[in-house]
Motif scaffolding. Structure first.
Motif, PDB file in Angstrom:
ATOM      1  N   VAL A  94       0.863  -1.189   0.000  1.00 24.64           N
ATOM      2  CA  VAL A  94       0.000   0.000   0.000  1.00 24.64           C
ATOM      3  C   VAL A  94       0.894   1.232   0.000  1.00 24.64           C
ATOM      4  O   VAL A  94       1.752   1.385   0.872  1.00 24.64           O
ATOM      5  CB  VAL A  94      -0.910   0.009   1.248  1.00 24.64           C
ATOM      6  N   MET A  95       0.681   2.109  -0.982  1.00 21.85           N
ATOM      7  CA  MET A  95       1.473   3.332  -1.090  1.00 21.85           C
ATOM      8  C   MET A  95       0.523   4.521  -1.089  1.00 21.85           C
ATOM      9  O   MET A  95      -0.355   4.611  -1.935  1.00 21.85           O
ATOM     10  CB  MET A  95       2.310   3.297  -2.362  1.00 21.85           C
ATOM     11  N   LYS A  96       0.702   5.397  -0.109  1.00 19.52           N
ATOM     12  CA  LYS A  96      -0.108   6.608   0.004  1.00 19.52           C
ATOM     13  C   LYS A  96       0.822   7.812  -0.044  1.00 19.52           C
ATOM     14  O   LYS A  96       1.935   7.767   0.473  1.00 19.52           O
ATOM     15  CB  LYS A  96      -0.909   6.614   1.300  1.00 19.52           C
ATOM     16  N   SER A  97       0.351   8.862  -0.629  1.00 20.61           N
ATOM     17  CA  SER A  97       1.127  10.082  -0.781  1.00 20.61           C
ATOM     18  C   SER A  97       1.621  10.585   0.578  1.00 20.61           C
ATOM     19  O   SER A  97       0.845  10.716   1.523  1.00 20.61           O
ATOM     20  CB  SER A  97       0.267  11.151  -1.461  1.00 20.61           C
ATOM     21  N   GLY A  98       2.926  10.850   0.674  1.00 22.51           N
ATOM     22  CA  GLY A  98       3.504  11.408   1.892  1.00 22.51           C
ATOM     23  C   GLY A  98       3.751  10.404   2.994  1.00 22.51           C
ATOM     24  O   GLY A  98       4.160  10.778   4.086  1.00 22.51           O
TER      25      GLY A  98
END
Length: 117
Positions: free
Chosen positions: A105-109
């Motif tokens: 899971v990759m989320k901004s920031g």
């Protein structure tokens, strides 16, 4: 005269050619078990993941997109990216990559988060 020599040679080589014809081609002998492995590792309709930060998330596969259901009841839908994909989903600055029982899971920031079902 040449025909008389060719007949015994042909008869001698005939069993060899028939044995060679029976040998399977590489990569085709375990096709059923390979297909079963793909089905076992593919994303189910709904799956719950435990994440490395101690959190949980549920992913609902809706075909060309996935719906994330957080523990707080908030849902977010991510389309397949590109549309033909069935393992990479994302929108704007958020993305999820599904690989068997694992999800990245990759989320901004934020640092990428590893999750396992």
């Amino acid at each position: 005269m040449a025909l008389r020599r060719m007949v015994p040679v042909t008869l001698a080589l005939l069993p060899l050619f028939s044995v060679v014809a029976c040998v399977s081609q590489p990569g085709t002998s375990n096709k059923a078990s390979q297909q079963a492995a793909v089905r076992a590792s593919s994303q189910p309709r709904t799956a719950t993941y435990s994440c490395s930060d101690g959190g949980m998330m549920t992913i609902e596969n809706v075909g060309t997109a996935i719906r994330l259901l957080g523990p707080d009841g908030v849902s977010e839908e991510l389309p397949a990216a590109p549309p033909s994909q069935r393992s990479r989903y994302g929108a704007e600055h958020d993305a999820i990559v599904l690989d068997g029982k694992d999800a990245l899971v990759m989320k901004s920031g934020q640092m990428p988060l590893n999750c396992t079902r």
